[in-house]
Design a protein around this motif. Structure first.
Motif, short mmCIF file in Angstrom:
data_model
loop_
_atom_site.label_atom_id
_atom_site.label_comp_id
_atom_site.label_asym_id
_atom_site.label_seq_id
_atom_site.Cartn_x
_atom_site.Cartn_y
_atom_site.Cartn_z
N ILE A 80 5.59 -4.78 -10.97
CA ILE A 80 4.29 -5.16 -10.41
C ILE A 80 4.53 -5.88 -9.09
O ILE A 80 5.15 -6.94 -9.05
N ALA A 81 4.07 -5.31 -7.99
CA ALA A 81 4.22 -5.95 -6.68
C ALA A 81 3.25 -7.11 -6.55
O ALA A 81 2.10 -7.03 -7.01
N PHE A 82 3.69 -8.20 -5.90
CA PHE A 82 2.87 -9.41 -5.75
C PHE A 82 2.97 -9.90 -4.31
O PHE A 82 4.07 -10.04 -3.76
N GLY A 83 1.80 -10.16 -3.68
CA GLY A 83 1.78 -10.67 -2.32
C GLY A 83 1.46 -12.15 -2.29
O GLY A 83 2.33 -13.01 -2.39
N THR A 84 0.17 -12.48 -2.16
CA THR A 84 -0.26 -13.88 -2.23
C THR A 84 -1.14 -14.14 -3.43
O THR A 84 -1.54 -15.28 -3.68
N GLY A 85 -1.49 -13.10 -4.17
CA GLY A 85 -2.28 -13.29 -5.38
C GLY A 85 -3.75 -13.53 -5.16
O GLY A 85 -4.40 -14.21 -5.95
N THR A 86 -4.34 -12.98 -4.08
CA THR A 86 -5.76 -13.19 -3.81
C THR A 86 -6.64 -12.06 -4.32
O THR A 86 -7.84 -12.05 -4.06
N SER A 87 -6.06 -11.09 -5.03
CA SER A 87 -6.86 -9.97 -5.53
C SER A 87 -7.79 -10.44 -6.64
O SER A 87 -7.56 -11.46 -7.29
N PRO A 145 -10.14 -10.28 5.49
CA PRO A 145 -10.82 -10.29 4.20
C PRO A 145 -11.28 -11.67 3.77
O PRO A 145 -11.84 -11.83 2.67
N GLY A 146 -11.04 -12.69 4.61
CA GLY A 146 -11.43 -14.04 4.25
C GLY A 146 -10.22 -14.83 3.80
O GLY A 146 -9.80 -15.78 4.45
N ALA A 147 -9.62 -14.43 2.70
CA ALA A 147 -8.41 -15.08 2.21
C ALA A 147 -7.25 -14.76 3.15
O ALA A 147 -7.23 -13.72 3.81
N ASN A 148 -6.27 -15.66 3.19
CA ASN A 148 -5.07 -15.42 4.01
C ASN A 148 -4.11 -14.55 3.21
O ASN A 148 -3.04 -14.99 2.77
N ALA A 149 -4.50 -13.30 3.03
CA ALA A 149 -3.75 -12.37 2.18
C ALA A 149 -2.51 -11.85 2.90
O ALA A 149 -2.41 -11.89 4.13
N SER A 150 -1.55 -11.35 2.13
CA SER A 150 -0.38 -10.69 2.71
C SER A 150 -0.78 -9.29 3.17
O SER A 150 -1.66 -8.65 2.59
N SER A 160 -10.63 -4.80 3.61
CA SER A 160 -11.40 -4.82 4.85
C SER A 160 -11.91 -6.24 5.04
O SER A 160 -11.17 -7.20 4.85
N GLY A 161 -13.17 -6.42 5.42
CA GLY A 161 -13.69 -7.76 5.63
C GLY A 161 -14.75 -7.80 6.70
O GLY A 161 -15.41 -6.81 7.00
#
Length: 469
Positions: A80-87, A145-150, A160-161
């Motif tokens: 399972i790939a993980f970036g910053t966890g904002t999903s 997208p609002g959050a500081n996502a990876s 998007s956003g």
């Protein structure tokens, strides 16, 4: 998805035990099996219950990802790939256990080609970090997208956003990517050329695949020039319908709006309290224009005239950066502002997207549905592209209230699909919206499954996501 429908998949205990031993020896302190770390990597901002991975690998290179995937493929262990966890839809849960590949240390901007308006980054680079890196080049990356996502996570979920109405989504802004596929092979999907007629479009196949086909490790992105001038402001309206109709006319008249965001009256009430805004407690549009000084002034004035035709206004706009920053900070804080409407409640965040000609109808029916169900659920929306979000606030200890919220989400998804829209404009499918895939895509789901089986025959890549079991 109702909580009762959340699947727990069969675990390969022997394979998991084997790879845990391999990775502990190989990665040392960069491989963690502690409870809190695993909880963090299984459950993030999603409403769905936590399903923990068995270990977390903090990788630094594509080759390390390849090594992990090859070992997991050999022993049939999920990855399972993980970036910053904002999903928001359970994308990083591990229903069959397995290994979470945390890409946060893959945080290098590998190249910036200013003349070509593109750059290449590792998957763990966040959008804010990229724009900080680009600051002196006169360029920026527009997807917000609002959050500081990876950027790896944003690519995986086709994010998007607020800027999508002008600059598009990740689909339009990814030129190429590098990924480790389920068999451990590394694939580069395209060159940096702006167009190509060569072969299948593997880039588009992996953008939005939510880690179910491969682990994205590098992305080549389109960049944009920082606008010479920006104007923006807030415009109140007597109703959501009036605001939506103003949006439709603005788009149809070809006014190059960069952002056009809707908040309904309840959301504005929350934002007034939380962010100390001084606007009427009514539906409002947050609007922004990018271009030359003369252009953004003309566009703002044209929008103001359209708004007045639908009973909106006054549209108070500004080119002062600090004033605009306050407005968009408040918009990005909408999630937290909403939660202040009902302290102690649990938030179920959902979204839908319809053609803009059906937007007023869809939001109107959704507001009526919320009222009839007796829910507290403010609405915000990237309405320039027909996308809106609903945050349902509910008592986590009240099964009846939880059931009402879940039933509402189902009706919203079905309403959007019936209007030739989609059950999700940008949150993605993950686990939370699997139940709507066949309704939206019909036989297309069988085709997706064929692709999944061809590329990942052992079903180790983020299993239990996107496709119905």
């Amino acid at each position: 998805m109702a909580l009762k429908d959340l699947k727990v998949m069969q675990r390969n205990e022997a394979g998991i035990a084997t790879v845990l031993g391999i990775f502990k020896q190989r990665f040392g302190e960069r491989f963690q099996t502690g409870q809190s770390i695993r909880e963090q990597h299984g459950h993030t901002t999603t409403y769905l219950p936590n399903q923990l991975p068995d270990g977390v690998a903090f990788v630094e290179t594509t080759e390390e990802v390849q090594e992990i995937v090859r070992a997991c493929a050999e022993h049939r262990v999920p990855v399972i790939a993980f970036g910053t966890g904002t999903s928001l839809e359970g994308h990083v849960n591990a229903p069959a256990g397995g290994i979470s590949i945390d890409t946060s240390r893959m945080d290098k901007v590998l190249s910036v080609n200013a003349e070509d308006l593109d750059c290449t980054v590792q998957a763990g680079v966040t959008r804010e970090a990229l724009n900080t890196h680009l600051r002196d080049t006169g360029l920026f990356f527009p997807i917000d997208p609002g959050a500081n996502a990876s950027l790896g996570g944003m690519t995986s979920t086709r994010a998007s956003g607020t800027n999508a109405v002008r600059y598009g989504t990740m689909r339009e802004n990814v030129l190429s990517l590098k990924a480790v596929m389920a068999d451990g092979e590394i694939v580069t999907t395209a060159s940096r050329a702006r167009k190509s007629s060569s072969g299948y479009d593997l880039t588009r196949l992996l953008v939005g695949s939510e880690g179910t086909l491969g682990v994205i490790t590098e992305i080549t992105l389109r960049l944009q020039g920082i606008p010479q001038a920006i104007s923006g402001g807030v415009c109140p309206f007597p109703s959501v319908e009036a605001a939506c109709n103003a949006v439709i006319m603005t788009i149809q008249m070809g006014i190059p709006v960069a952002r056009i965001e809707l908040v309904n009256a309840l959301q504005m009430k929350a934002m007034k309290i939380y962010s100390n805004l001084d606007y009427p407690e009514s539906p409002c549009l947050f609007v922004e224009f990018h271009g030359s000084e003369a252009g953004v002034a003309e566009q703002a004035e044209s929008f103001g005239e359209i708004a007045s035709e639908f009973g909106g206004g006054p549209f108070l706009w500004t080119t002062v950066a600090e004033e605009r920053a306050k407005l968009w900070k408040a918009r990005h804080e909408a999630y937290w502002a909403s939660q202040s409407l009902r302290p102690g409640a649990r938030a179920l965040s959902t979204d839908a997207c319809v053609p803009i000609s059906r937007l007023a109808e869809c939001i109107g029916e959704t507001e009526a549905d919320i009222a009839q169900a007796g829910l507290v659920a403010p609405i915000v929306g990237h309405v320039g592209d027909g996308n809106f979000h609903v945050l349902v606030l509910m008592d986590p200890n009240d099964p009846t209230e939880i059931a009402k919220a879940e039933a509402f989400v189902t009706r919203l998804a079905e309403r959007a699909i019936a209007m030739d829209g989609t059950c999700t404009g940008e949150h993605g499918i993950g686990q939370g919206k699997v139940a709507f895939m066949e309704r939206e895509h019909g036989h297309g789901v069988a085709l997706m499954r064929t692709i999944k089986q061809a590329l990942d025959p052992l079903d180790i890549m983020n299993p239990g996501k996107m496709l119905p079991l």
